[in-house]
Design a protein around this motif. Structure first.
Motif, short mmCIF file in Angstrom:
data_model
loop_
_atom_site.label_atom_id
_atom_site.label_comp_id
_atom_site.label_asym_id
_atom_site.label_seq_id
_atom_site.Cartn_x
_atom_site.Cartn_y
_atom_site.Cartn_z
N ASP A 199 38.80 12.51 -1.69
CA ASP A 199 39.68 12.97 -2.76
C ASP A 199 38.89 13.32 -4.02
OD1 ASP A 199 41.86 12.64 -1.10
OD2 ASP A 199 42.42 10.67 -1.92
N GLN A 200 37.85 12.53 -4.28
CA GLN A 200 37.01 12.80 -5.45
C GLN A 200 36.29 14.14 -5.30
OE1 GLN A 200 33.78 10.04 -6.12
NE2 GLN A 200 33.65 10.54 -8.28
N ALA A 201 35.74 14.39 -4.11
CA ALA A 201 35.05 15.65 -3.86
C ALA A 201 36.00 16.83 -3.98
CB ALA A 201 34.41 15.63 -2.47
N LYS A 202 37.20 16.65 -3.48
CA LYS A 202 38.20 17.73 -3.55
C LYS A 202 38.59 17.99 -5.00
CE LYS A 202 42.41 19.21 -1.16
NZ LYS A 202 43.44 18.82 -0.15
N ALA A 203 38.75 16.94 -5.78
CA ALA A 203 39.10 17.09 -7.20
C ALA A 203 37.98 17.76 -7.97
CB ALA A 203 39.42 15.73 -7.80
N GLN A 204 36.73 17.42 -7.63
CA GLN A 204 35.59 18.02 -8.31
C GLN A 204 35.53 19.51 -8.04
OE1 GLN A 204 32.34 15.62 -6.87
NE2 GLN A 204 32.46 14.19 -8.59
N GLN A 205 35.86 19.92 -6.82
CA GLN A 205 35.87 21.34 -6.50
C GLN A 205 36.92 22.07 -7.34
OE1 GLN A 205 35.41 22.90 -2.42
NE2 GLN A 205 37.37 23.94 -2.71
N GLN A 207 38.09 21.15 -10.26
CA GLN A 207 37.68 21.15 -11.65
C GLN A 207 36.58 22.17 -11.93
OE1 GLN A 207 36.57 17.09 -12.41
NE2 GLN A 207 38.67 16.32 -12.33
N SER A 208 35.82 22.50 -10.89
CA SER A 208 34.73 23.46 -11.07
C SER A 208 35.21 24.91 -10.98
CB SER A 208 33.64 23.22 -10.02
OG SER A 208 34.12 23.50 -8.72
N GLN A 210 36.85 26.21 -8.38
CA GLN A 210 36.81 26.71 -7.01
C GLN A 210 38.03 26.24 -6.22
OE1 GLN A 210 32.94 25.94 -5.16
NE2 GLN A 210 32.11 25.51 -7.18
N GLU A 211 39.11 25.99 -6.93
CA GLU A 211 40.29 25.42 -6.29
C GLU A 211 40.82 26.30 -5.18
OE1 GLU A 211 44.45 23.25 -7.70
OE2 GLU A 211 43.27 24.43 -9.12
#
Length: 255
Positions: A199-205, A207-208, A210-211
């Motif tokens: 979930d953290q990796a998905k959220a980081q994407q 935020q960058s 690249q959603e």
């Protein structure tokens, strides 16, 4: 989720200079400390030597002593050169020249840490066999989408470490894993912990910015997340061990 050459040893500094990312640019380098590679990038730092690699001036025959055991120039130079090569590749993207002083310090710190952990492993009777190294190489190759360990070794050689040096580094990481297991027991992350990492990796994407890009489903990357979770916990345990070992160690740095 993307991955370069991954090592399960979470004491990342021990392996980072050895098993370089396949995405790094440039060609191979010598392993005898006499040069840093005929195919080095023309964008080498101003302090680099004539062959395009890092300067080897002022590196003594014995770079450190750890509890009476010598860490030699021959051990130091390949790790330093590999770290420089990775930094040089990074510089092509960032425009920042490699910091040779910082890279020297990092390589020296890595070797001292390795020696401390190796001495502790010896004191506990931990031994790494050739079969252990072969198995780890095969697994690393599979993790990085390669068919054989030979293919992995060829990729590493292209980044500056020959087969013997690469095997030495893999032996080190297996030793660290066995030492951590002896200290802390097996590391078995729960599904809840794995989901949190995902979930953290998905959220980081997101935020960058690249959603909109496809993100792989959890089941597809679960094994990779397990590797990451085990690596992170291994690193924490190994670092805690190092702090204790350093408190009682007799360490002399000559570089």
């Amino acid at each position: 989720m993307t991955s370069t050459i991954r090592t399960r040893t979470a004491l990342a500094s021990l392996a980072a200079a050895a098993l370089l990312a396949l995405s790094a640019c440039g060609g191979g380098s010598g392993s005898d400390g006499s040069d840093a590679g005929d195919d080095a990038s023309s964008s080498a730092s101003p302090s680099a030597d004539a062959s395009g690699g890092p300067s080897l001036d002022g590196i003594p025959d014995v770079v450190a002593e750890v509890n009476g055991e010598e860490v030699t120039r021959d051990e130091f130079v390949p790790i330093y050169q590999a770290g420089f090569k990775a930094a040089e590749s990074q510089a092509q993207m960032t425009g920042e020249e490699p910091d040779e002083d910082a890279l020297r310090k990092q390589a020296l710190d890595d070797l001292v840490d390795t020696e401390l952990l190796s001495q502790e492993a010896d004191s506990r009777g931990i031994e790494v066999s050739d079969e252990d190294v072969d198995a780890e190489l095969t697994e690393l190759a599979e993790q990085n989408g390669m068919k054989t360990s030979d293919e992995l070794l060829e990729a590493v050689a292209a980044q500056g470490l020959d087969e013997e040096q690469a095997r030495d580094q893999v032996e080190t990481q297996v030793m660290v894993e066995q030492l951590v297991a002896d200290e802390n027991g097996p590391i078995e992350p729960t599904d809840k912990e794995l989901r949190a990492i995902y979930d953290q990796a998905k959220a980081q994407q997101a935020q960058s910015g690249q959603e909109g890009q496809d993100f792989p489903p959890f089941a597809e990357v679960r094994d990779q997340i397990v590797d990451q979770a085990v690596a992170e916990e291994t690193g924490k345990v190994a670092q805690a061990m190092l702090e204790k070992l350093k408190a009682d160690a007799d360490i002399t740095l000559n570089l």
